[in-house]
Scaffold this active site. Structure first.
Site, PDB file in Angstrom:
ATOM      1  N   TRP A 165      -2.973  -8.503  28.249  1.00 46.34           N
ATOM      2  CA  TRP A 165      -1.715  -9.177  28.801  1.00 46.34           C
ATOM      3  C   TRP A 165      -1.563 -10.481  28.004  1.00 46.34           C
ATOM      4  O   TRP A 165      -2.583 -11.270  27.599  1.00 46.34           O
ATOM      5  CB  TRP A 165      -1.459  -9.114  30.149  1.00 46.34           C
ATOM      6  CG  TRP A 165      -0.148  -8.865  30.691  1.00 46.34           C
ATOM      7  CD1 TRP A 165       0.834  -9.984  31.134  1.00 46.34           C
ATOM      8  CD2 TRP A 165       0.524  -7.873  30.587  1.00 46.34           C
ATOM      9  NE1 TRP A 165       2.050  -9.385  31.549  1.00 46.34           N
ATOM     10  CE2 TRP A 165       1.891  -7.912  31.221  1.00 46.34           C
ATOM     11  CE3 TRP A 165       0.445  -6.414  30.045  1.00 46.34           C
ATOM     12  CZ2 TRP A 165       3.081  -7.121  31.264  1.00 46.34           C
ATOM     13  CZ3 TRP A 165       1.292  -5.328  30.415  1.00 46.34           C
ATOM     14  CH2 TRP A 165       2.526  -5.774  30.720  1.00 46.34           C
ATOM     15  N   ASP A 219       5.350 -17.405  27.726  1.00 43.14           N
ATOM     16  CA  ASP A 219       6.778 -17.951  28.256  1.00 43.14           C
ATOM     17  C   ASP A 219       7.160 -16.850  29.381  1.00 43.14           C
ATOM     18  O   ASP A 219       6.469 -15.859  29.617  1.00 43.14           O
ATOM     19  CB  ASP A 219       7.784 -17.770  27.082  1.00 43.14           C
ATOM     20  CG  ASP A 219       7.977 -16.373  26.654  1.00 43.14           C
ATOM     21  OD1 ASP A 219       7.161 -15.654  26.099  1.00 43.14           O
ATOM     22  OD2 ASP A 219       9.413 -16.266  26.303  1.00 43.14           O
ATOM     23  N   GLU A 222       6.917 -12.920  28.400  1.00 39.55           N
ATOM     24  CA  GLU A 222       5.679 -12.741  28.220  1.00 39.55           C
ATOM     25  C   GLU A 222       5.380 -12.464  26.945  1.00 39.55           C
ATOM     26  O   GLU A 222       4.525 -11.784  26.652  1.00 39.55           O
ATOM     27  CB  GLU A 222       5.425 -11.410  29.069  1.00 39.55           C
ATOM     28  CG  GLU A 222       5.625 -11.774  30.471  1.00 39.55           C
ATOM     29  CD  GLU A 222       5.262 -10.672  31.229  1.00 39.55           C
ATOM     30  OE1 GLU A 222       5.498  -9.490  31.328  1.00 39.55           O
ATOM     31  OE2 GLU A 222       4.026 -11.030  31.911  1.00 39.55           O
ATOM     32  N   GLU A 223       5.875 -13.097  25.666  1.00 40.38           N
ATOM     33  CA  GLU A 223       5.791 -12.610  24.516  1.00 40.38           C
ATOM     34  C   GLU A 223       5.580 -13.744  23.257  1.00 40.38           C
ATOM     35  O   GLU A 223       4.838 -13.520  22.490  1.00 40.38           O
ATOM     36  CB  GLU A 223       7.448 -12.281  23.965  1.00 40.38           C
ATOM     37  CG  GLU A 223       8.003 -11.073  24.406  1.00 40.38           C
ATOM     38  CD  GLU A 223       9.137 -10.757  24.144  1.00 40.38           C
ATOM     39  OE1 GLU A 223       9.526  -9.565  24.095  1.00 40.38           O
ATOM     40  OE2 GLU A 223      10.172 -11.670  23.781  1.00 40.38           O
ATOM     41  N   GLU A 445      16.992  -3.207  34.893  1.00 41.66           N
ATOM     42  CA  GLU A 445      16.645  -4.115  33.888  1.00 41.66           C
ATOM     43  C   GLU A 445      17.796  -4.541  33.021  1.00 41.66           C
ATOM     44  O   GLU A 445      18.386  -5.554  32.856  1.00 41.66           O
ATOM     45  CB  GLU A 445      15.372  -4.091  33.376  1.00 41.66           C
ATOM     46  CG  GLU A 445      15.029  -5.315  32.607  1.00 41.66           C
ATOM     47  CD  GLU A 445      13.448  -5.269  31.752  1.00 41.66           C
ATOM     48  OE1 GLU A 445      13.481  -4.676  30.778  1.00 41.66           O
ATOM     49  OE2 GLU A 445      12.509  -5.875  32.332  1.00 41.66           O
TER      50      GLU A 445
END
Ligand SMILES: *[C@@H]1O[C@H](CO)[C@@H](O)[C@H](O)[C@H]1NC(C)=O
Ligand SMILES: *[C@@H]1O[C@H](CO)[C@@H](O)[C@H](O)[C@H]1NC(C)=O
Length: 480
Positions: A165, A219, A222-223, A445
């Site tokens: 992750w 961030d 998550e990228e 989402e």
């Protein structure tokens, strides 16, 4: 949010890719962005607000959707089979699997629960607040892959997620500190909860932030590993709240250092660029435009004018973000008649809700605009005036072509009232966009860029939490 850290991890392991994907300004549409600008932008001076029929129809839908959002949010807290205080990001366990408690999502969601508690206290809601504290304190004691408090997400049994992750994500501990302090304020009469549990937890998170704030981390999406405006904003707020709560000025002095760094994100492009000092993750976010900038202002500013929703650089950035989405999605061709452009995370985005292809608009990003503008209105009313600067002139010219740097609108003047009405009408167009795509009230989402149908994780808890805070701002009493 929850991306595909696989993609991020892959990129990290590749030797510094040098290709970069340009921001696509809408291959499929030849229409000029300025001609498709939503109503409030061009005609506000003459017709500042939608007809009152539309107005009251939207108002009653917002009320209905707020009630639905409260239920939808609470349904994802303490789901069957999970330990106490687990807040699922979504009930979806497959394509995508969002059945985890992200520290970020949980800490932002619990603030909307707290808003419910503060407006309508009940033992059940107080119990949810205590459950959050229980889960998070346990999470802080778990072994984690990053061996740190910035571990992004936790399993339904309370253990940490150990797969690949993007980590660490150091906004989480800051958002948690703020949430815990707010809960302590609300449940202060339970002194054992505050003294024995919340204070030590807040101190642990803040001491961690003092050590890591200037180091790149992943961030909120998550990228990308970088130093980001969003993460610094929530850290500044956590430290400032914590300095008062714990009576320790050293946290306030770190917050001041963070302010100096935050002031370097507004560039000569005329807007706040979301990140600096990238050292890993995706490399194609070249514009720096990112809706997280507005989310940061909504969640983390402190009512002092420093990157608050009504401040000039945030308003300038909102205009630049809006324009970047104008031609990006096919569904935006209907924008203009009381309905805004649909807004995504950032224009170069590729995350489609399950994997990487073509990204879509998000409910919570579209709602961030409505919340920013209603918070701004609230702020201008309290300040007693609106001052136009070089940075914000183009923003205000959307509503009043005579606005220029140096123009002041004094509260209660006709000019002030008509400007505020025009900005409110603009804010309403974002609610109207969400209304169009939230079929039967449910919010996933994302919604599809071409068809407008909901895609990605169903019943996203954060979508509901975002509706609750946008609705509070609409009602004139923004959430804390
Ligand atoms: C006070 O907080 C403690 C610790 O979380 C909890 O066990 C207890 O039930 C709370 N008491 C009340 C009256 O809410
Ligand atoms: C989403 O939430 C609604 C309302 O609680 C519920 O009826 C529906 O079954 C949920 N959908 C999914 C896929 O979880």
């Amino acid at each position: 949010m929850k991306l595909a850290s696989l993609a991020a991890t892959l990129l990290l392991t590749l030797a510094t890719p040098t290709f970069s994907i340009p921001v696509e300004p809408a291959a499929e549409s030849s229409s000029d962005a300025s001609s498709a600008v939503p109503s409030a932008t061009s005609s506000a001076a003459t017709s500042p607000a939608p007809s009152s029929a539309t107005d009251s129809e939207l108002a009653s839908w917002i009320e209905e959707e707020t009630a639905f959002s409260q239920k939808g949010m609470v349904a994802n807290i303490n789901p069957e089979g999970a330990v106490t205080g687990f807040i699922a990001a979504s009930p979806s366990k497959d394509q995508p699997d969002y059945f985890y408690a992200w520290t970020r999502d949980s800490s932002l969601v619990i603030r909307s629960v707290l808003h419910m508690y503060n407006t309508s206290p009940s033992d059940d809601t107080a119990g949810l607040l205590e459950d959050y504290v229980t889960f998070q304190v346990n999470a802080m004691g778990q072994d984690t892959v990053c061996d740190c408090l910035g571990e992004p997400k936790f399993n339904a049994d309370g253990s940490s997620y150990t797969g690949a992750w993007g980590r660490p994500q150091n906004d989480g501990p800051a958002e948690r500190a703020t949430a815990m302090i707010m809960i302590a304020d609300a449940l202060g009469s339970n002194s054992s909860l505050v003294e024995d549990t919340i204070k030590p937890a807040v101190k642990k998170d803040l001491d961690y932030i003092v050590g890591v704030w200037s180091t790149p981390c992943f961030d909120l999406w998550e990228e990308i590993s970088s130093v980001s405006f969003f993460t610094l904003m929530v850290m500044r707020r956590g430290l400032t709240d914590g300095a008062k709560f714990l009576g320790d000025d050293s946290y306030a002095s770190t917050a001041k250092e963070i302010e100096t760094k935050l002031d370097t994100f507004f560039t000569d492009k005329g807007y706040i660029e979301a990140s600096q000092d990238r050292d890993g993750g995706l490399d194609y976010k070249t514009s720096g435009l990112d809706t997280s900038t507005l989310i940061a202002a909504n969640l983390a500013s402190l009512g002092d004018g420093f990157y608050t929703p009504g401040s000039d650089k945030i308003l300038a950035t909102s205009l630049a973000i809006k324009n970047s989405f104008a031609d990006l999605y096919a569904i935006n061709s209907d924008a203009g008649d009381g309905i805004s452009y649909a807004i995504g995370r950032y224009p170069e985005d590729k995350y489609d809700g399950v994997g990487n292809s073509e990204a879509n608009p998000w409910f919570l990003c579209t709602l961030a605009f409505a919340e920013t503008y209603y918070r701004a209105i609230n702020e201008w009313k309290s300040a007693g005036s609106i001052e136009v600067t070089d940075a914000s002139a183009a923003f205000f010219q959307q509503f009043d072509s005579s606005a220029a740097a140096g123009t002041t609108y004094k509260a209660d003047s006709d000019e002030f009232n008509s400007l505020v009405a025009a900005v409110a009408a603009e804010a309403d167009t974002y609610f109207a966009r969400v209304k169009k795509h939230a079929v039967d009230n449910a919010m996933s989402e994302q919604f599809d860029r071409d068809s407008g149908e909901e895609v990605g994780a169903k019943n996203l808890t954060w979508s509901y939490a975002a509706f609750i805070t946008a609705s509070a701002a609409y009602g004139g009493s923004p959430a804390a």
